[in-house]
Motif scaffolding. Structure first.
Motif, PDB file in Angstrom:
ATOM      1  N   SER A  83       0.825  -1.207   0.000  1.00 22.39           N
ATOM      2  CA  SER A  83       0.000   0.000   0.000  1.00 22.39           C
ATOM      3  C   SER A  83       0.861   1.259   0.000  1.00 22.39           C
ATOM      4  CB  SER A  83      -0.921  -0.010   1.231  1.00 22.39           C
ATOM      5  OG  SER A  83      -0.172  -0.226   2.419  1.00 22.39           O
ATOM      6  N   LYS A  84       2.164   1.074  -0.229  1.00 20.13           N
ATOM      7  CA  LYS A  84       3.076   2.208  -0.187  1.00 20.13           C
ATOM      8  C   LYS A  84       4.022   2.165  -1.383  1.00 20.13           C
ATOM      9  CE  LYS A  84       2.911   1.473   4.814  1.00 20.13           C
ATOM     10  NZ  LYS A  84       2.552   0.062   4.973  1.00 20.13           N
ATOM     11  N   ALA A  85       5.243   1.677  -1.159  1.00 22.49           N
ATOM     12  CA  ALA A  85       6.283   1.735  -2.183  1.00 22.49           C
ATOM     13  C   ALA A  85       5.907   1.012  -3.473  1.00 22.49           C
ATOM     14  CB  ALA A  85       7.586   1.152  -1.618  1.00 22.49           C
ATOM     15  N   VAL A  86       5.246  -0.135  -3.349  1.00 23.13           N
ATOM     16  CA  VAL A  86       4.940  -0.920  -4.545  1.00 23.13           C
ATOM     17  C   VAL A  86       4.041  -0.147  -5.503  1.00 23.13           C
ATOM     18  CG1 VAL A  86       3.727  -2.986  -5.371  1.00 23.13           C
ATOM     19  CG2 VAL A  86       5.286  -3.154  -3.421  1.00 23.13           C
ATOM     20  N   LEU A  87       3.117   0.639  -4.938  1.00 24.75           N
ATOM     21  CA  LEU A  87       2.179   1.381  -5.785  1.00 24.75           C
ATOM     22  C   LEU A  87       2.868   2.498  -6.550  1.00 24.75           C
ATOM     23  CD1 LEU A  87      -0.792   1.743  -3.288  1.00 24.75           C
ATOM     24  CD2 LEU A  87      -0.723   0.290  -5.318  1.00 24.75           C
ATOM     25  N   LEU A  88       3.972   3.001  -5.978  1.00 26.62           N
ATOM     26  CA  LEU A  88       4.593   4.196  -6.547  1.00 26.62           C
ATOM     27  C   LEU A  88       5.857   3.914  -7.333  1.00 26.62           C
ATOM     28  CD1 LEU A  88       4.065   6.511  -3.474  1.00 26.62           C
ATOM     29  CD2 LEU A  88       2.929   6.674  -5.695  1.00 26.62           C
ATOM     30  N   ASP A  89       6.361   2.694  -7.232  1.00 25.23           N
ATOM     31  CA  ASP A  89       7.613   2.407  -7.900  1.00 25.23           C
ATOM     32  C   ASP A  89       7.435   2.487  -9.411  1.00 25.23           C
ATOM     33  OD1 ASP A  89      10.374   1.559  -7.280  1.00 25.23           O
ATOM     34  OD2 ASP A  89       9.848  -0.003  -8.710  1.00 25.23           O
ATOM     35  N   ALA A  90       8.465   2.982 -10.078  1.00 22.04           N
ATOM     36  CA  ALA A  90       8.353   3.205 -11.522  1.00 22.04           C
ATOM     37  C   ALA A  90       8.202   1.895 -12.292  1.00 22.04           C
ATOM     38  CB  ALA A  90       9.581   3.972 -12.010  1.00 22.04           C
ATOM     39  N   ALA A 125      -2.143  -5.133  -5.789  1.00 24.23           N
ATOM     40  CA  ALA A 125      -1.295  -3.940  -5.940  1.00 24.23           C
ATOM     41  C   ALA A 125      -0.928  -3.748  -7.410  1.00 24.23           C
ATOM     42  CB  ALA A 125      -0.039  -4.061  -5.079  1.00 24.23           C
ATOM     43  N   ALA A 126      -0.606  -4.855  -8.088  1.00 19.25           N
ATOM     44  CA  ALA A 126      -0.237  -4.766  -9.508  1.00 19.25           C
ATOM     45  C   ALA A 126      -1.409  -4.235 -10.331  1.00 19.25           C
ATOM     46  CB  ALA A 126       0.212  -6.137 -10.018  1.00 19.25           C
ATOM     47  N   ALA A 127      -2.631  -4.629  -9.951  1.00 16.79           N
ATOM     48  CA  ALA A 127      -3.813  -4.175 -10.695  1.00 16.79           C
ATOM     49  C   ALA A 127      -4.079  -2.688 -10.461  1.00 16.79           C
ATOM     50  CB  ALA A 127      -5.034  -4.999 -10.269  1.00 16.79           C
ATOM     51  N   LEU A 128      -3.586  -2.162  -9.341  1.00 17.79           N
ATOM     52  CA  LEU A 128      -3.821  -0.748  -9.030  1.00 17.79           C
ATOM     53  C   LEU A 128      -2.777   0.174  -9.647  1.00 17.79           C
ATOM     54  CD1 LEU A 128      -5.117  -1.053  -5.385  1.00 17.79           C
ATOM     55  CD2 LEU A 128      -6.236   0.205  -7.242  1.00 17.79           C
ATOM     56  N   ARG A 129      -1.655  -0.407 -10.045  1.00 16.43           N
ATOM     57  CA  ARG A 129      -0.588   0.445 -10.588  1.00 16.43           C
ATOM     58  C   ARG A 129      -1.015   1.210 -11.829  1.00 16.43           C
ATOM     59  NH1 ARG A 129       4.397   0.354  -9.316  1.00 16.43           N
ATOM     60  NH2 ARG A 129       4.865   0.537 -11.526  1.00 16.43           N
ATOM     61  N   PRO A 130      -1.695   0.576 -12.790  1.00 17.01           N
ATOM     62  CA  PRO A 130      -2.133   1.347 -13.960  1.00 17.01           C
ATOM     63  C   PRO A 130      -3.088   2.483 -13.600  1.00 17.01           C
ATOM     64  CG  PRO A 130      -2.405  -1.032 -14.335  1.00 17.01           C
ATOM     65  CD  PRO A 130      -2.005  -0.858 -12.904  1.00 17.01           C
ATOM     66  N   VAL A 131      -3.876   2.282 -12.531  1.00 21.28           N
ATOM     67  CA  VAL A 131      -4.793   3.331 -12.076  1.00 21.28           C
ATOM     68  C   VAL A 131      -3.991   4.571 -11.678  1.00 21.28           C
ATOM     69  CG1 VAL A 131      -6.393   3.966 -10.219  1.00 21.28           C
ATOM     70  CG2 VAL A 131      -6.533   1.682 -11.281  1.00 21.28           C
ATOM     71  N   LEU A 132      -2.883   4.322 -10.944  1.00 17.00           N
ATOM     72  CA  LEU A 132      -2.045   5.431 -10.500  1.00 17.00           C
ATOM     73  C   LEU A 132      -1.230   5.997 -11.659  1.00 17.00           C
ATOM     74  CD1 LEU A 132      -2.927   4.341  -7.745  1.00 17.00           C
ATOM     75  CD2 LEU A 132      -0.639   4.873  -6.908  1.00 17.00           C
ATOM     76  N   ASP A 133      -0.704   5.095 -12.486  1.00 20.77           N
ATOM     77  CA  ASP A 133       0.124   5.540 -13.606  1.00 20.77           C
ATOM     78  C   ASP A 133      -0.660   6.451 -14.552  1.00 20.77           C
ATOM     79  OD1 ASP A 133       2.190   4.135 -12.559  1.00 20.77           O
ATOM     80  OD2 ASP A 133       2.043   2.435 -13.926  1.00 20.77           O
ATOM     81  N   SER A 134      -1.941   6.150 -14.739  1.00 27.72           N
ATOM     82  CA  SER A 134      -2.739   6.955 -15.671  1.00 27.72           C
ATOM     83  C   SER A 134      -3.524   8.047 -14.949  1.00 27.72           C
ATOM     84  CB  SER A 134      -3.683   6.048 -16.461  1.00 27.72           C
ATOM     85  OG  SER A 134      -4.530   5.335 -15.583  1.00 27.72           O
ATOM     86  N   ARG A 135      -3.211   8.227 -13.664  1.00 30.20           N
ATOM     87  CA  ARG A 135      -3.794   9.304 -12.850  1.00 30.20           C
ATOM     88  C   ARG A 135      -5.315   9.350 -12.938  1.00 30.20           C
ATOM     89  NH1 ARG A 135       0.399  14.319 -13.824  1.00 30.20           N
ATOM     90  NH2 ARG A 135       2.276  13.132 -13.409  1.00 30.20           N
ATOM     91  N   GLN A 136      -5.910   8.188 -12.776  1.00 30.17           N
ATOM     92  CA  GLN A 136      -7.361   8.135 -12.823  1.00 30.17           C
ATOM     93  C   GLN A 136      -7.967   8.786 -11.587  1.00 30.17           C
ATOM     94  OE1 GLN A 136      -9.001   4.274 -13.821  1.00 30.17           O
ATOM     95  NE2 GLN A 136      -7.180   3.780 -15.007  1.00 30.17           N
ATOM     96  N   GLN A 137      -9.215   9.176 -11.745  1.00 32.25           N
ATOM     97  CA  GLN A 137      -9.965   9.706 -10.622  1.00 32.25           C
ATOM     98  C   GLN A 137     -10.341   8.515  -9.736  1.00 32.25           C
ATOM     99  OE1 GLN A 137     -13.034  12.080 -12.229  1.00 32.25           O
ATOM    100  NE2 GLN A 137     -13.599  12.993 -10.277  1.00 32.25           N
ATOM    101  N   VAL A 138      -9.996   8.617  -8.450  1.00 29.87           N
ATOM    102  CA  VAL A 138     -10.179   7.469  -7.569  1.00 29.87           C
ATOM    103  C   VAL A 138     -11.150   7.793  -6.435  1.00 29.87           C
ATOM    104  CG1 VAL A 138      -9.012   5.855  -6.009  1.00 29.87           C
ATOM    105  CG2 VAL A 138      -7.803   6.749  -8.006  1.00 29.87           C
ATOM    106  N   VAL A 139     -12.038   6.847  -6.173  1.00 33.02           N
ATOM    107  CA  VAL A 139     -12.864   6.938  -4.968  1.00 33.02           C
ATOM    108  C   VAL A 139     -12.444   5.802  -4.047  1.00 33.02           C
ATOM    109  CG1 VAL A 139     -15.174   6.773  -3.980  1.00 33.02           C
ATOM    110  CG2 VAL A 139     -14.800   8.034  -6.117  1.00 33.02           C
ATOM    111  N   VAL A 140     -12.041   6.166  -2.828  1.00 31.54           N
ATOM    112  CA  VAL A 140     -11.657   5.174  -1.822  1.00 31.54           C
ATOM    113  C   VAL A 140     -12.826   5.022  -0.865  1.00 31.54           C
ATOM    114  CG1 VAL A 140     -10.035   4.614   0.035  1.00 31.54           C
ATOM    115  CG2 VAL A 140      -9.234   5.838  -2.012  1.00 31.54           C
TER     116      VAL A 140
END
Lengths: 404, 109
Positions: free
Chosen positions: A42-49, A132-147
């Motif tokens: 929920s931290k580094a893995v989501l943000l790593d390049a 986490a791997a499935a969430l990476r594209p969400v972050l990479d493409s800067r999608q609008q997120v609802v938590v």
């Protein structure tokens, strides 16, 4: 045999070897990946390049630093335990029945889904490396997120998503973040953390429906969502133990005793899947934290090998959110007296919970790691602390304790 | 300092507070310098378990404890004395010259 190859299962295998167990160890894991550490998910893995190394990429390596071959552990990955026949000492798996002499249950917990969202595209949970791997594209493409859920996972994911440049809204059914675990004096400043990070936090607003591309709230408002991340709690992953001869509690946890033995002979339980009676706190505890998955296996392994050790830890966890380290040790109830240690609107502060007899029951610290380290030791020896000294952040917490 | 002398001054002895680690950098290596039990020790500042600075941790009985995950290490040997770490952390020789604390990271002690 150990069922579950997360932190608790791996630590059990390591502890058994360290304590001299020479016989076979089979470690069963239902995920295909080599055993890995979950906190970075929920931290580094989501943000790593790069893609996470554990998922075959070159990025953050979350795999445990353990040589299973050298340890003599027969690691069976991608193999799910389907049932247990404790009377016959057999675990039923997709690959057939496996006999055992001693069994350690370490199947962990699974995240609770929002009703009606199973299989809906764009709806995510965050528990596994694949999640986490499935969430990476969400972050990479800067999608609008609802938590959904302003708990620990919600706050950590929101932190990462904002860092990645996503627009983030966190919706919480209760009237404040972490309402189930922390009092208002602690959660009020947390609202400011969300705001400061540019996260739109909406409390007291249950979700009424999730539709493709949107979340509909009970008040009728509609939030556009490229992705929905659900963090509304976890339950012990014990469904496969129904009718096994191992008693389960109402909360779904394996009912262990203070030696981490279950109700079935030769069967122990550790980590997120098991509850145990705590003499320290006078109640049965079900702890879903990393440290419990580290400590419990030492006790279970020792007792499996004929020892007689009681498990009564000082629970501990941390959360990295909105640029802060929040750490909590112990266990408090509403009956305990809360002592503020520093200004909750400042950068670093702590709170202590004292029992009626003055004994330190729990502590929560924000960017004051020394308070945490000292408090863990004080709580472990049931030390009483002077409330006035404890309230003074310039006095080390250890110095606020009555001399033993 | 001569070419054969790899010791580097890191701080004054008087700057070190008993049992409170101080983080310094020696030739680009992060080092935690600890004054405890009448002696001064130098240990690599990064925990062998995860990327966490040991100098933020507590010192007790010649052990330094990682403030996040709870691993502890013997300041004299760098050997892990508490979970979850299983690998040692490098420790370095320290020389006290007058009021100067000198550390060499080119040799592990």
């Amino acid at each position: 045999m150990i069922v579950g190859a997360g932190m608790a299962g791996v630590q059990t295998a390591m502890a058994l070897r360290e304590l001299g167990w020479r016989e076979d160890i089979t470690l069963l894991g239902d995920e295909p990946h080599p055993p890995y550490d979950r906190p970075p998910l929920s931290k580094a893995v989501l943000l790593d390049a790069a893609a996470p190394a554990g998922a075959g990429g070159a990025g953050v390596d979350v795999r445990f630093d353990v040589d299973f071959d050298a340890l003599g552990v027969d690691l069976r990955l991608g193999l799910r335990a389907q049932a247990l026949h404790a009377a016959d000492r057999i675990v039923v798996t997709e690959a057939g029945p496996l006999p055992y002499d001693h069994l350690v249950l370490a199947t962990g917990a699974y995240p609770v889904a929002l009703p009606g969202t199973a299989g809906l595209p764009g709806v995510h949970l965050l528990r596994t490396l694949d999640d986490a791997a499935a969430l990476r594209p969400v972050l990479d493409s800067r999608q609008q997120v609802v938590v959904v859920g302003a708990g620990w996972i919600g706050a950590e994911f929101a932190t990462a998503a904002r860092q990645a440049g996503c627009e983030v809204t966190v919706v919480e059914a209760a009237d404040r973040p972490l309402s189930g675990v922390l009092p208002e004096v602690v959660t009020t400043p947390m609202r400011g953390w969300y705001a400061e990070a540019g996260v739109d936090l909406r409390t007291g607003t249950p979700v009424s429906a999730v539709e493709p591309g949107a979340v509909v709230l009970a008040d009728g408002s509609r939030l556009a969502a490229g992705a929905v991340v659900v963090g509304v709690g976890a339950r012990p992953a014990t469904g496969w133990l129904a009718g096994s001869g191992v008693e389960l509690g109402e909360d779904g946890a394996v009912v262990a005793d203070d030696r981490l033995r279950t109700t079935a002979p030769g069967v122990f339980a550790v980590g997120d899947c098991a509850s145990f009676p705590s003499a320290r706190y006078g109640e049965r505890m079900l702890i879903h934290h990393w440290d419990n998955a580290l400590q419990g296996p030492r006790t279970a392994a020792a007792n499996l090998l004929g020892g007689d050790e009681r498990y009564d830890p000082v629970p501990y966890f941390w959360s990295e959110q909105f640029g802060r380290f929040v750490q909590y040790a112990g266990h408090h109830t509403d009956a305990d007296t809360l002592v503020l240690r520093g200004d909750p609107d400042s950068a670093a502060w702590s709170v202590c919970w004292l029992r009626a007899d003055g004994v330190l029951a729990a502590v929560l610290v924000v960017d004051r790691p020394r308070d945490l380290a000292q408090a863990r030791k004080l709580i472990a020896r049931s030390a009483a602390v002077d409330p006035a000294l404890a309230a003074d952040p310039t006095v080390p917490l250890a110095a606020a304790a009555a001399r033993a | 300092m001569t070419a054969t002398d790899s010791y580097v001054r890191v701080c004054a002895l008087g700057d070190l507070v008993e049992d409170t680690p101080q983080r310094v950098e020696v030739d680009g290596v992060p080092v935690s310098v600890v004054r405890t039990a009448g002696d001064v020790f130098a240990i690599n500042d990064i925990c062998s378990h995860a990327n966490v600075s040991l100098s933020e941790g507590e010192v007790e009985d010649c052990q330094i404890e990682c403030w996040l995950h709870g691993s502890s290490f013997d300041l004299r040997t760098g050997k892990p004395s508490g979970l979850p770490a299983t690998r040692p952390v490098p420790v370095y020789p320290v020389k006290i010259v007058g009021d100067d604390v000198l550390v060499s990271v080119t040799q592990e002690s």
